[in-house]
Structure formats: structure tokens, C-alpha cells
Design an enzyme around this catalytic site. Structure first.
Site, PDB file in Angstrom:
ATOM      1  N   HIS A  19      26.277  91.807  34.680  1.00 47.57           N
ATOM      2  CA  HIS A  19      24.921  92.314  34.892  1.00 47.57           C
ATOM      3  C   HIS A  19      24.924  93.694  35.555  1.00 47.57           C
ATOM      4  O   HIS A  19      23.968  94.052  36.226  1.00 47.57           O
ATOM      5  CB  HIS A  19      24.113  91.323  35.733  1.00 47.57           C
ATOM      6  CG  HIS A  19      23.975  89.981  35.076  1.00 47.57           C
ATOM      7  ND1 HIS A  19      23.250  89.788  33.927  1.00 47.57           N
ATOM      8  CD2 HIS A  19      24.513  88.787  35.396  1.00 47.57           C
ATOM      9  CE1 HIS A  19      23.327  88.517  33.563  1.00 47.57           C
ATOM     10  NE2 HIS A  19      24.096  87.885  34.441  1.00 47.57           N
TER      11      HIS A  19
ATOM     12  N   ARG B 117      36.889  99.676  71.191  1.00 37.53           N
ATOM     13  CA  ARG B 117      35.424  99.648  71.235  1.00 37.53           C
ATOM     14  C   ARG B 117      34.792 100.975  70.803  1.00 37.53           C
ATOM     15  O   ARG B 117      33.571 101.068  70.668  1.00 37.53           O
ATOM     16  CB  ARG B 117      34.947  99.320  72.654  1.00 37.53           C
ATOM     17  CG  ARG B 117      35.397  97.968  73.147  1.00 37.53           C
ATOM     18  CD  ARG B 117      34.953  97.760  74.580  1.00 37.53           C
ATOM     19  NE  ARG B 117      33.521  97.611  74.674  1.00 37.53           N
ATOM     20  CZ  ARG B 117      32.875  96.463  74.569  1.00 37.53           C
ATOM     21  NH1 ARG B 117      33.551  95.361  74.367  1.00 37.53           N
ATOM     22  NH2 ARG B 117      31.574  96.404  74.673  1.00 37.53           N
TER      23      ARG B 117
ATOM     24  N   ASN C 142      27.189 102.285  78.288  1.00 34.00           N
ATOM     25  CA  ASN C 142      27.362 101.682  76.959  1.00 34.00           C
ATOM     26  C   ASN C 142      26.017 101.074  76.580  1.00 34.00           C
ATOM     27  O   ASN C 142      25.488 100.246  77.317  1.00 34.00           O
ATOM     28  CB  ASN C 142      28.470 100.608  77.058  1.00 34.00           C
ATOM     29  CG  ASN C 142      28.511  99.668  75.866  1.00 34.00           C
ATOM     30  OD1 ASN C 142      28.923  98.531  75.999  1.00 34.00           O
ATOM     31  ND2 ASN C 142      28.096 100.124  74.715  1.00 34.00           N
ATOM     32  N   GLY C 143      25.457 101.521  75.448  1.00 31.45           N
ATOM     33  CA  GLY C 143      24.149 101.001  75.031  1.00 31.45           C
ATOM     34  C   GLY C 143      23.281 102.144  74.560  1.00 31.45           C
ATOM     35  O   GLY C 143      23.780 103.244  74.283  1.00 31.45           O
TER      36      GLY C 143
ATOM     37  N   GLU D 258      34.513  89.636  51.491  1.00 31.03           N
ATOM     38  CA  GLU D 258      35.350  89.934  52.659  1.00 31.03           C
ATOM     39  C   GLU D 258      36.543  90.811  52.265  1.00 31.03           C
ATOM     40  O   GLU D 258      36.889  91.749  52.982  1.00 31.03           O
ATOM     41  CB  GLU D 258      35.801  88.612  53.296  1.00 31.03           C
ATOM     42  CG  GLU D 258      36.764  88.733  54.461  1.00 31.03           C
ATOM     43  CD  GLU D 258      36.252  89.541  55.642  1.00 31.03           C
ATOM     44  OE1 GLU D 258      35.055  89.879  55.696  1.00 31.03           O
ATOM     45  OE2 GLU D 258      37.075  89.863  56.519  1.00 31.03           O
TER      46      GLU D 258
END
Ligand code: G6P
Length: 612
Positions: free
Chosen positions: A508, A27, A99-100, A485
Site C-alpha cells: 500500500h 543524558r 534540567n527541564g 524497533e
């Protein structure tokens, strides 16, 4: 995006906190820290990985049975020792992890400074702990009451856990927007951002809801209140998670394990939802809303990152097979551009973690506009799973590598099932085509294993391109999102700059970049527009580009022109992304390993992005 762990009970807290932080490291891994209660608050924090923190603490004996821990993905303030969590109050009585983002931290900081508070870090979190200290000392109130007052004052997102040296037999936790779980053991409690630090100790959990505050006590009791201070009845759930799912299982990296799991995870995504022999396809999650889907004028898909790419494939699938209009939106753009949402439209949120702040916010916005919300989520019990009216889990199991792989194929499988279900119910597909597609989809897991067997050949190609600075990925139709992806995977973990383009758009602009140093990955597995993609490859070769082609078995023309090619088994065109993406995942994996990059924890990224 920041991981939180806490423990209170009879056992030594330190090993529990460190093990928890290691599990949460995906995380965020800019810095890590712990605070334990051992007479007073003792804080240890260090820039870098959890291992750096462990080395920093060394042989120190931390004789404590409660404490909090944090692994950080920096938002406010650079990643260094000082800005690492936990943060302490001015009187050094409280320690807090967060967290935030506290959005009104600047105003609060100014007000608190006038009241005499002094700040030592650049973080918003330090303001939060000083605010709690201010309420606590001003009104001589209990820690939980001070936290409750602070919750009413701050604007933004938080999962926070606080300890108080003068009240050592409790831990207070609260959340808004960022996730937090309580693990309930025998006279001990665990608190964490997700289930991974908890599962080795207990499978009983309570998912804290938005704006709830929990107090866990050393005597084994706990209580939960909402932001209005009204006691809540906690719902204790049993985790369906095995510890082996959180281990590397003999693979060198989580990403490699997850890539190799895809035959199984795609099968798990289809389980109970597809039976070509009986001619049956359906999503239980649609339940009472099936008719609303069938009658919908439009579906809107909101997602970020890899999940946005799977959403694009969903658009191709649903429009092609079910003739139902689909709009795919970057969740972060959607909510801020005053979009038109009609009653007869359904908003689908796609998210591996179920916690991505932008996706969550987009869905809340759509709900406020009256839309029905459907979730396509991996993490069971996550915020998006709980917010949506209905939904389907992809059942991919924990995805720990920061670069998403098995969640992508799980999401695409789910969207393929949705497209087939809607096609049948809307009468836009013949019985024979439906049966053919159901059989093809059912056979995809076997074919995934065939693609995975080409790992050595893919590693060889990675060696050839590993020193490139740039790469171009081209695809058409169903494989245009695969090009996006593939390029994202390459960027994320190997730091080679890569761009995905619709093959026809190359002329292009991007064609100007092509020379003998530019690897061009062409996903040429489409049968429709095949000649066009042959021409695109010729255009690249004419400019000396190095072509790496993904082709279907038996293909000749492109193989003959390409410098390197990888074959995937034949399948129906709508399902080719489920096979063509796999060589691209492996290509980026091997390029990253060969370049010495940290595959599972690429720089600056975090797996679960809980800030907008
Ligand atoms: C982060 C991750 C990506 C992921 C994206 C969306 O950027 O690094 O791998 O695709 O968030 O995450 P979600 O959990 O909503 O699918």
C-alpha cells in the site's frame, strides 16, 4: 536530558564533578560546564563533550571544595559555549545548573529586563538565575528563600542546583518533574540527576520529591522543605547498585555490552516470577490489585520510543493470551487528546528511565481521571516508579547506551509474564498451553545466547548494507513491533533512514521505494501467516530488493529467496520478539560502527527525555 552534579565537602570538587559528568553524559552531550567556589564563582564551560571541557580547563588548578556541573541537551538556544550551563546572575554572585524547561521564561524575562536585568544567552535557565538574584537582592534574603520564591513563580519543569559566592558553605537544590538525588557521605554531599555519579562515594541517598527544596551544608547538616515551606522528614535509602554495572566491562561500547547482557537480564526479569516446574507464574507487584487486573475491562499502555514498541508487543500478548482488550498510546498524544478512561481500566506506564516527561505527564493525567496506575520501569526509585500505585521493575540494571536494548527485552519479558498471569487467572488458557508457554519463556535466556553467537554473520551483513541510505523493516503479528524497533535502532545510531511496516502494508505504498539499492529486513519467524510472509518476500525479490531475513531454525523457503538470513532458535510464537530483535540490535550496532558513528551517544538524542 541534561545531567546535573554537585559536591560540597572537604575534598577537591573538580575531579568529583568531572567524573560525575562523565557518568551523566548519556543524558545529553551538546556542551558541558562547571562552576566552583574558590573565593568567587569560577565558571568553565564548553560546547561539546565532557572531554572538551576537560581539555578547555587544561592544567588550571581549581582549588575548590564545592561546585556544580552540567552536561546539556539543548532545548532553548543552540548548543554553544555561551548557552552551556552553569549560568550566572547579573551580579555574578550566583551560578546555577538546570534540567527541564521554564515555560514562562519569556514573560519573566520581559519583567526582569524592565527591572534592569541584562541577559547574555538564549536560554530559559538564565532567566531562572536572574529571578533568584532579583528576590535575593530585593528582599535581602537567604539563597534558599530566594529559590523558594522562584519555585513559586516559574511554570515548567526543573531540577536546579545553585551556589552563592557570598554563602559558600551551602548548596541549594530544588526539583519539579525533573529528577534529583542527594548523596549523603561523611560530612560531604553529592547532588545528581541519577545515582551514577554518587555510587562511587556513598550508597546513602535521598530522592527529592516533586516541588521540594534541599539545603546541604558543609558542616554535614541538611534540610528539606516543600514548596509551602514546610520542613520534610527525609527518607534515606540505600542504593542497590554496583560500580561495575556502570562500566563497559571490556566491551567497546555500552550498547554492545547491554546487547550481550540480555540472556542474564531477561532471566533477572523472570526471577521469582515464573517457575514452570511447579507451574507457577505471577507478578508480586500486582499484589492487592490482582483482582482489579483480572476484572479490568481494558488496559491502556502509555509509553514513548522503544518502550512504546514493547507496549505494542504487550498488546499482542495480553489480547492473544488473556483475551483482555489493550490500547497502546504514545504518551505524548494520549494526554492531549481528551481520551476516554473508565473506572474499570488500568493505565500501564512503560519506561526504562522512569523519568520520561511525556510518560510521566500521561500517567498524572490518567490518575486525575481516576485510573489505577501500574509501572513497568527499570530505574529503581524513579519518578514513574514512585508515581504509580503499583508496578514491576524489569531489573535490567543500568542501561547507558542511548539506544535502548536490554530494557526492551526486559519490558517484553515482563509483559509476557503479565499476559500469562492474566490468562491463567481469567481462565483463557488451557493448563497444557500455559505449561508449554511457561516452559518456553523460561528457556528464552538460553536461546538468546544462541542468537548472540551469530554476531560475525550479522557484522558481515552490516558491511554489505552500511552504505545504504534507506532500509525497510517488515514483520507481521508479534513481529510487526519488532520491525518498528529494528528500524528505530537503525535510524538512531547509524543515521540510515529506516521504516518499519506491517509486512502486508508494504503493497500500500512502501513497495514503490523498493529497488536493488533497498535493503529489506524481513522478520519471518511467525508460524501463523507464514505463507503470507513468504509471498511478501517474493514481492520484494520481484522488485530486486535485497532481502535480509530473520527466520526460525530449519526454515527453507524464505532462506532460499533471501540474500542473507539469520536463524533464531524455535520458540512459541508469542515469545519470538525476544529472539528476533537481537539480530536487529546487532545489525544496527555494526552498521553504526562501520559508518564511524558514535554508537553510545548518537547525535541529537538523549537517553532520558525529561522535557515534553
Ligand atoms: C528516548 C530514548 C529512547 C527511549 C525513549 C523512552 O527517546 O532515546 O531509547 O526508548 O526515550 O524512554 P523511557 O526511559 O521512557 O523508556
Amino acid at each position: 536530558m541534561c545531567g546535573i552534579v554537585a559536591y560540597i565537602g572537604e575534598r577537591e570538587a573538580f575531579p568529583i564533578l568531572i567524573e560525575g559528568l562523565r557518568r551523566l553524559e548519556y543524558r545529553g552531550y551538546d556542551s558541558a560546564g562547571i562552576a566552583v567556589l574558590n573565593g568567587g564563582v569560577q565558571v568553565y564551560k564548553k560546547k561539546g563533550k565532557v572531554q572538551d571541557l576537560v581539555d578547555h580547563i587544561g592544567d588550571l588548578k581549581l582549588d575548590a571544595t564545592s561546585g556544580i556541573g552540567h552536561t546539556r541537551w539543548a532545548t532553548h538556544g543552540k548548543p554553544d559555549d555561551k548557552n552551556a550551563h552553569p549560568h550566572t546572575s547579573g551580579n555574578e554572585r550566583l551560578a546555577l545548573v538546570h534540567n527541564g524547561i521554564i515555560e514562562n521564561y519569556a514573560t519573566l524575562k520581559e519583567a526582569l529586563t524592565k527591572l534592569g536585568h541584562r541577559f547574555n544567552t538564549d536560554t530559559d535557565t538564565e532567566v531562572l538565575v536572574h529571578l533568584i538574584e532579583e528576590y535575593q537582592s530585593r528582599d535581602s534574603i537567604a539563597l534558599e528563600d530566594a529559590v523558594h520564591l522562584a519555585m513559586n513563580k516559574v511554570v515548567g519543569a526543573y531540577a536546579m542546583v545553585v551556589i552563592d559566592q557570598d554563602d559558600p558553605d551551602k548548596i541549594v537544590a530544588a526539583r519539579k518533574s525533573s529528577p534529583l538525588l542527594l548523596g549523603i557521605g561523611d560530612d560531604e554531599f553529592f547532588i545528581a540527576s541519577d545515582a551514577s555519579p554518587i555510587i562511587s562515594h556513598t550508597n546513602k541517598v535521598v530522592y527529592l520529591k516533586d516541588e521540594e527544596l534541599a539545603v546541604v551544608n558543609r558542616d554535614g547538616s541538611f534540610s528539606i522543605k516543600n514548596i509551602q515551606n514546610i520542613p520534610q522528614n527525609p527518607e534515606i535509602k540505600e542504593l542497590d547498585l554496583k560500580i561495575e554495572e556502570l562500566e563497559k566491562g571490556g566491551y567497546e561500547h555500552f550498547m554492545l555490552k547491554e546487547v550481550n547482557q540480555q540472556a542474564k537480564t531477561v532471566k533477572d526479569a523472570m526471577r521469582g516470577r515464573l517457575n514452570p516446574i511447579d507451574g507457577w507464574v505471577g507478578l508480586g507487584g500486582m499484589g492487592e490489585y490482582t483482582e482489579r487486573f483480572v476484572q479490568a475491562d481494558r488496559l491502556i499502555i502509555a509509553a514513548c520510543g522503544t518502550s512504546w514498541h514493547s507496549g505494542l508487543i504487550g498488546e499482542y500478548l495480553i489480547e492473544d493470551l488473556a483475551q483482555l482488550s489493550v490500547e497502546v498510546e504514545y504518551a505524548s498524544e494520549f494526554r492531549y487528546r481528551n481520551p476516554v478512561i473508565h473506572q474499570n481500566e488500568i493505565v500501564i506506564g512503560i519506561s526504562q528511565s522512569g523519568e520520561t516527561a511525556d510518560t510521566l505527564a500521561a500517567l498524572k493525567y490518567a490518575r486525575d481521571k481516576g485510573a489505577l496506575l501500574y509501572g513497568v520501569v527499570n530505574v529503581v526509585g524513579s519518578s514513574i516508579a514512585r508515581l504509580t500505585d503499583a508496578g514491576s521493575y524489569i531489573h535490567a540494571g543500568p542501561e547507558i547506551g542511548v539506544a535502548s536494548t536490554k530494557a526492551f527485552t526486559g519490558q517484553v519479558t515482563l509483559l509476557a509474564l503479565l499476559a500469562l498471569t492474566l490468562a491463567e487467572k481469567r481462565g483463557t488458557i488451557s493448563k497444557s498451553d500455559l505449561h508449554r508457554l511457561m516452559t518456553e519463556l523460561h528457556d528464552i535466556p538460553r536461546k538468546i545466547d544462541v542468537v548472540l553467537q551469530q554476531d560475525d554473520a550479522i557484522r558481515y551483513i552490516a558491511e554489505e548494507i552500511k552504505d545504504s541510505n534507506h532500509a525497510l523493516y517488515l514483520g507481521r503479528g508479534y513481529n510487526f513491533p519488532v520491525a518498528l524497533e529494528g528500524a528505530l535502532k537503525m535510524k538512531e545510531i547509524s543515521y540510515i533512514h529506516a521504516e518499519g511496516y506491517p509486512a502486508a502494508e508494504m503493497k500500500h505504498g512502501p513497495i514503490a521505494l523498493i529497488d536493488e539499492n533497498m535493503p529489506v529486513v524481513v522478520i519471518a519467524t511467525n508460524e501463523s501467516a507464514y505463507e503470507k510472509i513468504v509471498s511478501n518476500v517474493q514481492e520484494v525479490k520481484a522488485r530486486k530488493g535485497r532481502v535480509i531475513a530473520i527466520v526460525q531454525e530449519g526454515e527453507r523457503a524464505i532462506r532460499e529467496m533471501a540474500d542473507y538470513s539469520i536463524e533464531i532458535p524455535k520458540t512459541a510464537e508469542p515469545f519470538t520478539p525476544l529472539l528476533s530483535v537481537i539480530p536487529l540490535q546487532l545489525l544496527s550496532y555494526h552498521a553504526a560502527v562501520l559508518r564511524g558513528c558514535n554508537v553510545d551517544q548518537p547525535r541529537n538524542l538523549a537517553k532520558s527525555v525529561t522535557v515534553e
